[in-house]
Design an enzyme around this catalytic site. Sequence first.
Site, short mmCIF file in Angstrom:
data_model
loop_
_atom_site.label_atom_id
_atom_site.label_comp_id
_atom_site.label_asym_id
_atom_site.label_seq_id
_atom_site.Cartn_x
_atom_site.Cartn_y
_atom_site.Cartn_z
N LYS A 49 75.27 68.89 29.43
CA LYS A 49 75.90 67.78 29.31
C LYS A 49 75.01 66.51 29.02
O LYS A 49 75.37 65.89 28.28
CB LYS A 49 76.70 67.31 30.57
CG LYS A 49 77.96 68.49 30.92
CD LYS A 49 78.78 68.01 32.22
CE LYS A 49 79.95 68.65 32.18
NZ LYS A 49 80.95 68.16 31.22
N GLU A 67 63.93 60.37 28.82
CA GLU A 67 62.37 60.80 28.63
C GLU A 67 62.01 62.16 28.90
O GLU A 67 61.39 63.18 28.32
CB GLU A 67 61.60 59.84 29.37
CG GLU A 67 61.43 58.46 29.04
CD GLU A 67 60.59 58.37 27.76
OE1 GLU A 67 59.66 59.26 27.30
OE2 GLU A 67 61.04 57.25 27.01
N VAL A 73 66.58 74.93 41.63
CA VAL A 73 67.61 75.82 42.78
C VAL A 73 66.61 75.93 43.69
O VAL A 73 65.54 76.37 43.68
CB VAL A 73 68.23 77.04 42.09
CG1 VAL A 73 69.15 77.50 43.28
CG2 VAL A 73 69.22 76.49 41.00
N ASP A 101 72.69 69.85 48.18
CA ASP A 101 71.41 69.55 47.24
C ASP A 101 70.78 70.88 46.88
O ASP A 101 69.47 71.07 46.47
CB ASP A 101 70.43 68.51 47.79
CG ASP A 101 69.80 69.21 49.20
OD1 ASP A 101 70.22 70.01 49.69
OD2 ASP A 101 68.83 68.49 49.33
N ARG A 106 66.79 66.37 37.82
CA ARG A 106 66.24 64.93 37.85
C ARG A 106 66.14 64.44 36.43
O ARG A 106 65.61 65.09 35.59
CB ARG A 106 64.85 64.85 38.44
CG ARG A 106 64.16 63.61 38.48
CD ARG A 106 62.64 63.97 39.22
NE ARG A 106 63.01 64.41 40.45
CZ ARG A 106 62.03 65.29 41.15
NH1 ARG A 106 60.83 65.17 40.75
NH2 ARG A 106 62.41 65.28 42.47
N HIS A 149 70.73 58.27 43.57
CA HIS A 149 71.23 59.49 43.39
C HIS A 149 72.55 59.93 43.70
O HIS A 149 73.32 59.09 43.94
CB HIS A 149 70.73 60.21 44.86
CG HIS A 149 69.33 60.19 45.30
ND1 HIS A 149 68.45 60.94 46.31
CD2 HIS A 149 68.21 59.86 44.47
CE1 HIS A 149 67.29 60.82 46.08
NE2 HIS A 149 67.01 60.15 45.10
N GLU A 168 72.71 67.67 42.84
CA GLU A 168 72.39 66.59 43.12
C GLU A 168 71.74 66.13 41.72
O GLU A 168 70.97 66.94 41.16
CB GLU A 168 71.29 66.84 44.12
CG GLU A 168 70.92 65.21 44.40
CD GLU A 168 69.60 65.22 45.66
OE1 GLU A 168 69.88 64.35 46.49
OE2 GLU A 168 68.84 66.02 45.17
N ALA A 180 56.92 58.28 42.93
CA ALA A 180 57.52 59.27 43.81
C ALA A 180 56.76 60.75 43.95
O ALA A 180 56.38 61.29 45.02
CB ALA A 180 58.84 59.71 43.41
N HIS A 184 54.71 61.93 47.09
CA HIS A 184 54.93 63.41 47.62
C HIS A 184 53.70 64.02 47.98
O HIS A 184 53.49 64.81 48.88
CB HIS A 184 55.63 64.23 46.55
CG HIS A 184 56.12 65.59 46.83
ND1 HIS A 184 56.83 65.80 47.74
CD2 HIS A 184 55.30 66.76 46.57
CE1 HIS A 184 57.00 67.41 48.12
NE2 HIS A 184 56.06 67.79 47.24
#
Length: 248
Positions: A49, A67, A73, A101, A106, A149, A168, A180, A184
Amino acid sequence: MATPAPLAHAASPDDTSITVSAAELRELRDEFERFLMEYRFGMQEVETKLGILRDEFQLVHDYNPIEHVSSRVKSPDSLVEKVQRKGIEPDFASIREQVTDIAGVRVTCSFVSDAYRLFDLLTAQDDIRVLTVKDYIAQPKENGYKSLHAIVEVPVFLSSGRVEVPVEVQFRTIAMDFWASLEHKIYYKYDTNVPAELLDSLKDAADTAAELDARMERLHREIRGPRNAVMGAVAPLPRSSAERAIEA
């Protein structure tokens, strides 16, 4: 006479010996793989999609709001760890209901308005059902984390019938994604026990990234305005929820 299948031995928390046959282990493995397969297909549906939206934007509007798209999974180990940490019953029905989730996509955008616009366009599709939304762009976390989110439910059509799969989807800008990623790595390096001065620096960096996003968006609007006037024959870009909120 056939040799019986070997048995696997394990110890439960109360030290009671549990014996599981190889056939039972294979059956559990196959069931686990089928369970995760549904989430992989749901993730691919969302990716398709988004790919259609990206290509249509490029063709009709001569503009690409996306971008980069990445997906994953959860691995079996990661899923088991979360089930144990959350105290969820270790059966597929409970996991399906309480862990939303397992599949994640992303979407990295150039601008904040693109993140909201893509969220609007994806969730407006009549086979997508929005379960939850957490807008950390409008209301960042205390550490400065920003991202939009959404847990969406998408239909997957298998030989056994239709299955509704939660996925998610995270929408963020390039600057948010860079921040981010760094956060992390820092939390991983310090095993979540990050020194206070580093946390302060991270928060400052998040504020700087937000300021950069705002400045780049203003420049983008200045550039896009005259160009859209010249290309009067091209349909205008659909307004995002952020733009509508600003106008209100």
